[in-house]
Motif scaffolding. Structure first.
Motif, PDB file in Angstrom:
ATOM      1  N   PHE A  58       0.917  -0.840  -0.022  1.00  0.00           N
ATOM      2  CA  PHE A  58       0.125   0.096  -0.186  1.00  0.00           C
ATOM      3  C   PHE A  58       0.539   1.236   0.022  1.00  0.00           C
ATOM      4  CE2 PHE A  58      -2.295   3.526   2.491  1.00  0.00           C
ATOM      5  CZ  PHE A  58      -3.256   3.350   0.999  1.00  0.00           C
ATOM      6  N   MET A  59       2.044   1.077   0.979  1.00  0.00           N
ATOM      7  CA  MET A  59       2.811   2.469   0.869  1.00  0.00           C
ATOM      8  C   MET A  59       4.101   2.219   0.445  1.00  0.00           C
ATOM      9  SD  MET A  59       1.678   4.826   2.911  1.00  0.00           S
ATOM     10  CE  MET A  59       2.375   5.746   3.854  1.00  0.00           C
ATOM     11  N   HIS A  60       4.695   2.783  -0.597  1.00  0.00           N
ATOM     12  CA  HIS A  60       5.385   3.135  -1.930  1.00  0.00           C
ATOM     13  C   HIS A  60       7.198   2.297  -0.284  1.00  0.00           C
ATOM     14  CE1 HIS A  60       7.946   3.266  -5.607  1.00  0.00           C
ATOM     15  NE2 HIS A  60       8.640   4.643  -5.188  1.00  0.00           N
ATOM     16  N   TYR A  61       7.919   2.195  -1.106  1.00  0.00           N
ATOM     17  CA  TYR A  61       9.894   1.843  -0.533  1.00  0.00           C
ATOM     18  C   TYR A  61       9.766   3.635   0.402  1.00  0.00           C
ATOM     19  CZ  TYR A  61      14.381   1.323   0.451  1.00  0.00           C
ATOM     20  OH  TYR A  61      15.178   0.590   0.866  1.00  0.00           O
ATOM     21  N   GLU A  62       9.792   3.362   1.584  1.00  0.00           N
ATOM     22  CA  GLU A  62      10.516   3.789   2.580  1.00  0.00           C
ATOM     23  C   GLU A  62       9.074   5.170   2.891  1.00  0.00           C
ATOM     24  OE1 GLU A  62      14.059   6.322   1.264  1.00  0.00           O
ATOM     25  OE2 GLU A  62      15.039   4.711   2.107  1.00  0.00           O
TER      26      GLU A  62
END
Length: 223
Positions: A58-62
């Motif tokens: 759901f959340m992109h990397y970092e």
């Protein structure tokens, strides 16, 4: 309405209390994460990588890590600003110093201001050392915090800076947590003893927990 609340001393104390609790929550989690260094380089470095993948897909990397950083920066700025403005307001209200120290004021209370300055300077050094690698004493390695920490605590000044800052943190938490409880209405005469025990206990745990890492590197327990 918001400006009116902020302009009041009560509003500034509330902002300082809430922002302080946000940072305290982070410190507890951060300390627990730091202690994973005792389980070896593989697990500790994997933990650093995991922090950057929290919330995927759901959340992109970092993205989650950056969201936490933004909240922390906002909390630090709000805390420091409200503390500074309250301090200036207090000085203007009492331009001459007390002849005698205020009854019941503890060492932690009297050193909150200097403790805050020490911690503010430490945050800058800590980020430049272990996050960006700008002032790191060894060959900084991205996503290899285990080796980076050993590099830092293999220097005398790295240990001195960190340990002094963690001692200041302990005093700051000891008084700050109790003060936050009073500001937010959780402090009552019947709860004062329990609140002070909790504040003292948490301050001690955080101080010992954080200092355990440089001590472990200095003594060769972590190498």
């Amino acid at each position: 309405m918001t400006r009116t609340i902020w302009d009041s001393s009560v509003g500034k104390k509330t902002v300082m209390a809430v922002s302080g609790l946000i940072m305290l929550l982070y410190l507890v989690v951060h300390m627990i994460g730091n202690l994973k260094i005792f389980f070896g380089a593989g697990e500790f470095n994997h933990y650093a990588h995991w922090l950057r993948t929290v919330g995927e897909p759901f959340m992109h990397y970092e993205w989650t890590l950056w969201l936490i950083r933004v909240v922390l920066v906002a909390a630090v700025v709000a805390h420091a600003t409200s503390a500074y403005q309250l301090s200036r307001r207090d000085i203007k209200a009492r331009p001459t110093k007390y002849v005698h120290k205020k009854a019941g004021s503890s060492f932690a209370t009297r050193t909150m201001r200097w403790g805050g300055i020490i911690l503010g300077l430490f945050i800058v050094w800590h980020v430049l050392d272990l996050t960006t690698g700008t002032v790191h004493p060894g060959g900084y390695q991205h996503l290899h915090p285990y080796q980076n920490i050993i590099d830092t605590f293999s220097t005398w000044y790295g240990n001195v800076i960190y340990i002094v800052a963690m001692l200041a943190l302990g005093f700051h938490v000891r008084h700050g947590l109790w003060s936050a409880a009073q500001t937010l209405g959780a402090g009552k005469a019947t709860r004062d003893r329990a609140l002070k025990i909790i504040a003292n206990g948490l301050a001690l745990v955080l101080t010992v927990g954080f200092i355990a890492v440089p001590v472990a590197v200095m003594t060769g327990v972590v190498s």
